[in-house]
Design a protein around this motif. Structure first.
Motif, PDB file in Angstrom:
ATOM      1  N   ASN A  74      26.619  19.087  70.271  1.00 16.21           N
ATOM      2  CA  ASN A  74      26.982  20.317  69.570  1.00 16.21           C
ATOM      3  C   ASN A  74      25.739  21.183  69.429  1.00 16.21           C
ATOM      4  N   GLY A  75      25.901  22.471  69.713  1.00 19.81           N
ATOM      5  CA  GLY A  75      24.782  23.399  69.611  1.00 19.81           C
ATOM      6  C   GLY A  75      25.239  24.744  69.081  1.00 19.81           C
ATOM      7  N   GLU A  76      24.266  25.588  68.810  1.00 20.95           N
ATOM      8  CA  GLU A  76      24.541  26.941  68.323  1.00 20.95           C
ATOM      9  C   GLU A  76      23.592  27.896  69.034  1.00 20.95           C
ATOM     10  N   GLY A  77      24.128  29.004  69.512  1.00 17.23           N
ATOM     11  CA  GLY A  77      23.296  30.009  70.151  1.00 17.23           C
ATOM     12  C   GLY A  77      22.300  30.589  69.157  1.00 17.23           C
ATOM     13  N   GLY A  78      21.026  30.624  69.530  1.00 10.71           N
ATOM     14  CA  GLY A  78      19.997  31.134  68.633  1.00 10.71           C
ATOM     15  C   GLY A  78      20.139  32.615  68.333  1.00 10.71           C
ATOM     16  N   PHE A  79      20.652  33.373  69.270  1.00  8.13           N
ATOM     17  CA  PHE A  79      20.849  34.810  69.073  1.00  8.13           C
ATOM     18  C   PHE A  79      22.266  35.114  68.597  1.00  8.13           C
ATOM     19  N   SER A  80      23.240  34.526  69.276  1.00  9.47           N
ATOM     20  CA  SER A  80      24.642  34.844  68.990  1.00  9.47           C
ATOM     21  C   SER A  80      25.206  34.066  67.807  1.00  9.47           C
ATOM     22  N   HIS A  81      24.598  32.929  67.502  1.00  7.38           N
ATOM     23  CA  HIS A  81      25.084  32.012  66.467  1.00  7.38           C
ATOM     24  C   HIS A  81      26.482  31.475  66.776  1.00  7.38           C
ATOM     25  N   GLN A  82      26.881  31.562  68.030  1.00  9.82           N
ATOM     26  CA  GLN A  82      28.165  30.993  68.446  1.00  9.82           C
ATOM     27  C   GLN A  82      27.991  29.494  68.701  1.00  9.82           C
ATOM     28  N   GLU A  83      28.989  28.731  68.259  1.00 11.79           N
ATOM     29  CA  GLU A  83      28.967  27.300  68.540  1.00 11.79           C
ATOM     30  C   GLU A  83      29.154  27.073  70.032  1.00 11.79           C
ATOM     31  N   ARG A  84      28.421  26.129  70.548  1.00 12.93           N
ATOM     32  CA  ARG A  84      28.474  25.801  71.974  1.00 12.93           C
ATOM     33  C   ARG A  84      28.456  24.290  72.139  1.00 12.93           C
ATOM     34  N   LYS A  85      28.978  23.842  73.239  1.00 11.22           N
ATOM     35  CA  LYS A  85      28.837  22.454  73.654  1.00 11.22           C
ATOM     36  C   LYS A  85      27.770  22.432  74.747  1.00 11.22           C
ATOM     37  N   MET A  86      26.777  21.576  74.580  1.00 10.96           N
ATOM     38  CA  MET A  86      25.772  21.381  75.617  1.00 10.96           C
ATOM     39  C   MET A  86      26.093  20.089  76.337  1.00 10.96           C
ATOM     40  N   ILE A  87      25.886  20.093  77.615  1.00 10.92           N
ATOM     41  CA  ILE A  87      26.099  18.905  78.428  1.00 10.92           C
ATOM     42  C   ILE A  87      24.727  18.363  78.821  1.00 10.92           C
ATOM     43  N   TYR A  88      24.476  17.109  78.480  1.00 11.37           N
ATOM     44  CA  TYR A  88      23.215  16.460  78.824  1.00 11.37           C
ATOM     45  C   TYR A  88      23.500  15.421  79.888  1.00 11.37           C
ATOM     46  N   VAL A  89      22.791  15.512  80.996  1.00 10.31           N
ATOM     47  CA  VAL A  89      22.989  14.568  82.090  1.00 10.31           C
ATOM     48  C   VAL A  89      21.642  14.294  82.745  1.00 10.31           C
ATOM     49  N   VAL A  90      21.427  13.057  83.145  1.00 13.40           N
ATOM     50  CA  VAL A  90      20.227  12.673  83.873  1.00 13.40           C
ATOM     51  C   VAL A  90      20.659  12.344  85.295  1.00 13.40           C
TER      52      VAL A  90
END
Length: 78
Positions: free
Chosen positions: A12-28
């Motif tokens: 779970n993340g939040e845009g630093g400028f927009s403050h919109q909630e976002r899903k980040m995908i982490y993959v190696v």
């Protein structure tokens, strides 16, 4: 990530400028898979923010790379 046969983590993340909630995908992925991963991302979200970080070590299922079968490293095998 069925195309690369890799598991992912959703963060779970939040845009630093927009403050919109976002899903980040982490993959190696292995370096040899990076080009293909970029193609998959571009095809699914052309505006995606991508950060590529060198990983010194990745342990777990799918990341147990052995030494190559040929070459000078073979003399270090036990």
């Amino acid at each position: 990530m069925t195309e690369l046969e890799r598991g992912v983590s959703l963060v779970n993340g939040e845009g630093g400028f927009s403050h919109q909630e976002r899903k980040m995908i982490y993959v190696v992925v292995a370096p040899s898979e990076l080009y293909r991963l970029r193609q998959i991302i571009q095809r699914n979200d052309s505006r995606a923010f991508i950060s590529v970080i060198n990983v010194n070590e990745a342990l777990g299922e799918g990341f147990s790379f052995g030494l190559p079968d040929k070459g000078w490293l073979n003399r270090f095998r036990h």
